[in-house]
Design a protein around this motif. Sequence first.
Motif, short mmCIF file in Angstrom:
data_model
loop_
_atom_site.label_atom_id
_atom_site.label_comp_id
_atom_site.label_asym_id
_atom_site.label_seq_id
_atom_site.Cartn_x
_atom_site.Cartn_y
_atom_site.Cartn_z
N GLU A 1 0.85 -1.20 0.00
CA GLU A 1 0.00 0.00 0.00
C GLU A 1 0.88 1.24 0.00
O GLU A 1 1.79 1.35 0.84
CB GLU A 1 -0.91 0.01 1.23
N PHE A 2 0.61 2.15 -0.93
CA PHE A 2 1.34 3.40 -1.05
C PHE A 2 0.39 4.55 -0.73
O PHE A 2 -0.73 4.57 -1.24
CB PHE A 2 1.85 3.59 -2.49
N ASN A 3 0.84 5.49 0.08
CA ASN A 3 0.05 6.67 0.40
C ASN A 3 0.98 7.88 0.39
O ASN A 3 1.80 8.04 1.30
CB ASN A 3 -0.60 6.55 1.78
N VAL A 4 0.89 8.69 -0.66
CA VAL A 4 1.70 9.89 -0.78
C VAL A 4 0.77 11.06 -0.98
O VAL A 4 0.07 11.13 -2.00
CB VAL A 4 2.70 9.77 -1.95
N LYS A 5 0.74 11.95 -0.01
CA LYS A 5 -0.16 13.10 -0.01
C LYS A 5 -1.59 12.63 -0.29
O LYS A 5 -2.15 11.88 0.46
CB LYS A 5 0.32 14.18 -0.96
N ASN A 6 -2.15 13.01 -1.41
CA ASN A 6 -3.54 12.67 -1.70
C ASN A 6 -3.68 11.46 -2.63
O ASN A 6 -4.77 11.13 -3.06
CB ASN A 6 -4.25 13.87 -2.33
N PHE A 7 -2.57 10.81 -2.94
CA PHE A 7 -2.59 9.66 -3.84
C PHE A 7 -2.47 8.37 -3.04
O PHE A 7 -1.67 8.26 -2.12
CB PHE A 7 -1.43 9.75 -4.84
#
Length: 185
Positions: free
Chosen positions: A82-88
């Motif tokens: 799972e990737f979570n970068v800012k709003n992505f």
Amino acid sequence: GMVNDGSDALNINVPNSYRRGIELTAQWNTTKWLTLGGNATFSDNKILDYIDMLADSPTYGKNLGKMTIAYSPKSMASIFAEFNVKNFEASLRTQYVGKQYLTNNQIEALTLDKYCVTNLDLAYTLNTLSENSIRFGVTIYNLFNAKYCSNGYGYSYMWDNVRYDEAYYFPQAPLHALANITFKF
């Protein structure tokens, strides 16, 4: 299973059976934006002293001994990133399911083959001036276009003293996608 007076198959609980195994789960938050994880299950699922009764032949009954319980794979596993970068957001998940028997008498012609399938979720969230937001997402199912069946059914019958085994399968869709928009207000 057993049959009724009209030679139709009856579904009943088996008197002596067991399910035993182990499930392992792990998750690692490698960074603020990446989480890796997975799980695996290994099990032994048996009926003791299984008696095979065929439709259209109520006098046929044979003790087959210890048999694997239908729809009970010995192994299952899944992994994810799972990737979570800012709003992505992005999530990649792969699931493996081992071979399953469609009936309790372990007939190879009546099985679901093992399969492995991967899905990808992508999303972007737009924040508004208030607490409201709009999230755009897409899920890509069966990312690598695997050909597999996740369910089905099977049965055996006698005709002119010959045993027939029939299996019916529910094939899953090839690569496909589902888009969504979520409004939070």
